[in-house]
Design a protein around this motif. Structure first.
Motif, PDB file in Angstrom:
ATOM      1  N   GLY A   1      -1.918  -0.115  10.046  1.00 18.42           N
ATOM      2  CA  GLY A   1      -2.670  -1.162   9.389  1.00 18.42           C
ATOM      3  C   GLY A   1      -2.189  -2.562   9.704  1.00 18.42           C
ATOM      4  O   GLY A   1      -2.861  -3.547   9.352  1.00 18.42           O
TER       5      GLY A   1
ATOM      6  N   SER B   1      -0.520  -5.712  12.342  1.00 16.35           N
ATOM      7  CA  SER B   1      -1.033  -6.468  13.486  1.00 16.35           C
ATOM      8  C   SER B   1       0.102  -6.875  14.414  1.00 16.35           C
ATOM      9  O   SER B   1       1.250  -7.044  13.981  1.00 16.35           O
TER      10      SER B   1
ATOM     11  N   ARG C   1     -11.189  -3.963  16.555  1.00 15.84           N
ATOM     12  CA  ARG C   1      -9.811  -4.116  16.058  1.00 15.84           C
ATOM     13  C   ARG C   1      -8.987  -5.023  16.976  1.00 15.84           C
ATOM     14  O   ARG C   1      -8.104  -5.739  16.512  1.00 15.84           O
TER      15      ARG C   1
ATOM     16  N   ASN D   1      -5.252  -5.728  15.615  1.00 12.49           N
ATOM     17  CA  ASN D   1      -5.289  -5.593  14.164  1.00 12.49           C
ATOM     18  C   ASN D   1      -5.586  -4.160  13.771  1.00 12.49           C
ATOM     19  O   ASN D   1      -6.042  -3.357  14.580  1.00 12.49           O
ATOM     20  N   SER D   2      -5.341  -3.854  12.497  1.00 10.90           N
ATOM     21  CA  SER D   2      -5.614  -2.510  11.968  1.00 10.90           C
ATOM     22  C   SER D   2      -5.037  -1.427  12.875  1.00 10.90           C
ATOM     23  O   SER D   2      -5.714  -0.449  13.230  1.00 10.90           O
TER      24      SER D   2
ATOM     25  N   LYS E   1      -3.163   1.679  14.508  1.00  8.88           N
ATOM     26  CA  LYS E   1      -3.072   3.085  14.139  1.00  8.88           C
ATOM     27  C   LYS E   1      -1.928   3.733  14.929  1.00  8.88           C
ATOM     28  O   LYS E   1      -1.572   3.255  16.010  1.00  8.88           O
TER      29      LYS E   1
END
Length: 127
Positions: A15, A17, A67, A84-85, A87
């Motif tokens: 989650g 960055s 993302r 971003n975001s 995983k």
């Protein structure tokens, strides 16, 4: 001699960055395409994003669309990949690359697209 140097990798929680940088030098022309690739352990290197040297168009692999964001600062001769975001499956060594003979992103997802490569920067997404 074209040289590319990546920086900005590290360890980040899911989650989170990161922003990767690709500093370029040695180009004989003002405009050039830069692609970002990644390679996870045991997997092939894959192209994830590209910014065109002809019109600034940007392109993304489906796995990162929405993302990741690619941009460039021409004055600094640097291309950025804002991630971003993140995983766990984004964990990989990230490389930037550029073709030696053209300005375009066409075919950037294949490793053969890049003629010049940086040394890579590790991105680890883990809790």
């Amino acid at each position: 001699q074209v040289q590319l140097v990546e920086s900005g990798g590290g360890l980040v929680q899911p989650g989170g960055s990161l922003r990767l940088s690709c500093a370029a030098s040695g180009f004989t022309r003002s405009y050039y395409a830069i692609g970002w690739f990644r390679q996870a352990p045991g997997k092939e290197r894959e192209g994830v994003s590209c910014i065109s040297g002809s019109d600034g168009g940007t392109y993304y692999a489906d796995s990162v669309k929405g993302r990741f964001s690619i941009s460039r600062d021409n004055a600094k001769k640097t291309v950025y990949l804002q991630m971003n975001s993140l995983k766990p499956e984004d964990t990989a060594v990230y490389y930037c690359a550029t073709p030696g003979s053209h300005l375009y992103c066409s075919g950037y997802k294949a490793e053969s697209w890049g003629d010049y490569w940086g040394q890579g920067t590790q991105v680890t997404v883990s809790s």
